[in-house]
Design a protein around this motif. Structure first.
Motif, PDB file in Angstrom:
ATOM      1  N   MET A   1     -11.066   1.751  -2.280  1.00  0.00           N
ATOM      2  CA  MET A   1     -10.418   2.777  -3.069  1.00  0.00           C
ATOM      3  C   MET A   1      -9.942   2.149  -4.382  1.00  0.00           C
ATOM      4  O   MET A   1      -9.286   1.121  -4.376  1.00  0.00           O
ATOM      5  N   GLN A   2     -10.281   2.786  -5.483  1.00  0.00           N
ATOM      6  CA  GLN A   2      -9.826   2.339  -6.794  1.00  0.00           C
ATOM      7  C   GLN A   2      -8.439   2.932  -7.068  1.00  0.00           C
ATOM      8  O   GLN A   2      -8.150   4.061  -6.670  1.00  0.00           O
ATOM      9  N   ALA A   3      -7.621   2.167  -7.754  1.00  0.00           N
ATOM     10  CA  ALA A   3      -6.312   2.645  -8.183  1.00  0.00           C
ATOM     11  C   ALA A   3      -6.125   2.259  -9.637  1.00  0.00           C
ATOM     12  O   ALA A   3      -6.616   1.213 -10.088  1.00  0.00           O
ATOM     13  N   TYR A   4      -5.419   3.100 -10.348  1.00  0.00           N
ATOM     14  CA  TYR A   4      -5.140   2.878 -11.763  1.00  0.00           C
ATOM     15  C   TYR A   4      -3.630   2.735 -11.889  1.00  0.00           C
ATOM     16  O   TYR A   4      -2.878   3.618 -11.455  1.00  0.00           O
ATOM     17  N   VAL A   5      -3.190   1.615 -12.440  1.00  0.00           N
ATOM     18  CA  VAL A   5      -1.777   1.271 -12.448  1.00  0.00           C
ATOM     19  C   VAL A   5      -1.204   1.423 -13.857  1.00  0.00           C
ATOM     20  O   VAL A   5      -1.801   0.956 -14.832  1.00  0.00           O
TER      21      VAL A   5
ATOM     22  N   LEU B   1      -3.674  -1.774 -15.394  1.00  0.00           N
ATOM     23  CA  LEU B   1      -4.899  -2.316 -14.807  1.00  0.00           C
ATOM     24  C   LEU B   1      -5.546  -1.353 -13.843  1.00  0.00           C
ATOM     25  O   LEU B   1      -4.920  -0.412 -13.362  1.00  0.00           O
ATOM     26  N   GLU B   2      -6.796  -1.637 -13.537  1.00  0.00           N
ATOM     27  CA  GLU B   2      -7.554  -0.946 -12.499  1.00  0.00           C
ATOM     28  C   GLU B   2      -7.751  -1.953 -11.382  1.00  0.00           C
ATOM     29  O   GLU B   2      -8.088  -3.113 -11.632  1.00  0.00           O
ATOM     30  N   VAL B   3      -7.519  -1.528 -10.149  1.00  0.00           N
ATOM     31  CA  VAL B   3      -7.597  -2.455  -9.021  1.00  0.00           C
ATOM     32  C   VAL B   3      -8.287  -1.773  -7.844  1.00  0.00           C
ATOM     33  O   VAL B   3      -8.100  -0.584  -7.611  1.00  0.00           O
ATOM     34  N   ALA B   4      -9.101  -2.544  -7.126  1.00  0.00           N
ATOM     35  CA  ALA B   4      -9.738  -2.059  -5.896  1.00  0.00           C
ATOM     36  C   ALA B   4      -8.779  -2.341  -4.740  1.00  0.00           C
ATOM     37  O   ALA B   4      -8.458  -3.501  -4.465  1.00  0.00           O
ATOM     38  N   LEU B   5      -8.325  -1.299  -4.072  1.00  0.00           N
ATOM     39  CA  LEU B   5      -7.398  -1.452  -2.950  1.00  0.00           C
ATOM     40  C   LEU B   5      -8.167  -1.457  -1.640  1.00  0.00           C
ATOM     41  O   LEU B   5      -8.290  -0.448  -0.967  1.00  0.00           O
ATOM     42  N   THR B   6      -8.686  -2.602  -1.289  1.00  0.00           N
ATOM     43  CA  THR B   6      -9.400  -2.775  -0.027  1.00  0.00           C
ATOM     44  C   THR B   6      -8.391  -3.117   1.063  1.00  0.00           C
ATOM     45  O   THR B   6      -7.257  -3.528   0.757  1.00  0.00           O
ATOM     46  N   PRO B   7      -8.763  -2.993   2.331  1.00  0.00           N
ATOM     47  CA  PRO B   7      -7.834  -3.378   3.408  1.00  0.00           C
ATOM     48  C   PRO B   7      -7.386  -4.841   3.321  1.00  0.00           C
ATOM     49  O   PRO B   7      -6.297  -5.184   3.765  1.00  0.00           O
ATOM     50  N   GLU B   8      -8.199  -5.687   2.710  1.00  0.00           N
ATOM     51  CA  GLU B   8      -7.856  -7.107   2.591  1.00  0.00           C
ATOM     52  C   GLU B   8      -6.948  -7.385   1.392  1.00  0.00           C
ATOM     53  O   GLU B   8      -6.364  -8.463   1.292  1.00  0.00           O
ATOM     54  N   ARG B   9      -6.831  -6.447   0.476  1.00  0.00           N
ATOM     55  CA  ARG B   9      -6.077  -6.644  -0.766  1.00  0.00           C
ATOM     56  C   ARG B   9      -4.594  -6.803  -0.478  1.00  0.00           C
ATOM     57  O   ARG B   9      -4.011  -6.040   0.259  1.00  0.00           O
TER      58      ARG B   9
ATOM     59  N   ASP C   1       3.107  -2.790  -0.230  1.00  0.00           N
ATOM     60  CA  ASP C   1       2.199  -2.859   0.906  1.00  0.00           C
ATOM     61  C   ASP C   1       0.949  -2.063   0.532  1.00  0.00           C
ATOM     62  O   ASP C   1       1.033  -0.848   0.305  1.00  0.00           O
ATOM     63  N   ALA C   2      -0.187  -2.726   0.454  1.00  0.00           N
ATOM     64  CA  ALA C   2      -1.426  -2.065   0.023  1.00  0.00           C
ATOM     65  C   ALA C   2      -1.785  -0.888   0.937  1.00  0.00           C
ATOM     66  O   ALA C   2      -2.317   0.120   0.472  1.00  0.00           O
ATOM     67  N   GLY C   3      -1.479  -0.980   2.216  1.00  0.00           N
ATOM     68  CA  GLY C   3      -1.745   0.127   3.137  1.00  0.00           C
ATOM     69  C   GLY C   3      -0.918   1.354   2.799  1.00  0.00           C
ATOM     70  O   GLY C   3      -1.416   2.483   2.846  1.00  0.00           O
ATOM     71  N   VAL C   4       0.338   1.148   2.441  1.00  0.00           N
ATOM     72  CA  VAL C   4       1.209   2.261   2.050  1.00  0.00           C
ATOM     73  C   VAL C   4       0.715   2.858   0.739  1.00  0.00           C
ATOM     74  O   VAL C   4       0.675   4.082   0.578  1.00  0.00           O
TER      75      VAL C   4
END
Length: 84
Positions: free
Chosen positions: A1-5, A42-50, A56-59
């Motif tokens: 999932m991409q996220a824009y911060v 920034l733009e960041v890929a929020l993978t389960p490993e991130r 918390d990336a899951g939240v």
């Protein structure tokens, strides 16, 4: 999932993650307006490993999927989406 911060130029150390770039309409006015102008960081890929430094990336992924946005407050403030 991409996220824009984005960072709030009015509230120090406050960041908004969006599921879609520049899609501020997903944020209710009572949430968005106090933040003032938001500057893209920034733009960041929020993978389960991130791992994220202050969230918390899951939240974050869950809030993006459910609400379309996630707010990251300074460490001294409670997050109303998690702690409320």
């Amino acid at each position: 999932m991409q996220a824009y911060v984005y960072k709030s130029l009015r509230k120090p150390d406050t960041y908004v993650y969006l599921r879609k770039r520049d899609d501020f309409a997903v944020m209710p006015d009572p949430v968005r307006l106090p933040l003032g102008e938001l500057a893209f960081v920034l733009e960041v890929a929020l993978t389960p490993e991130r791992r994220l430094a202050r969230a918390d990336a899951g939240v974050v992924r869950s809030n993006l999927a459910t609400h379309g946005f996630h707010l990251q407050f300074p460490p001294t403030m409670l997050d109303p989406l998690v702690d409320g």
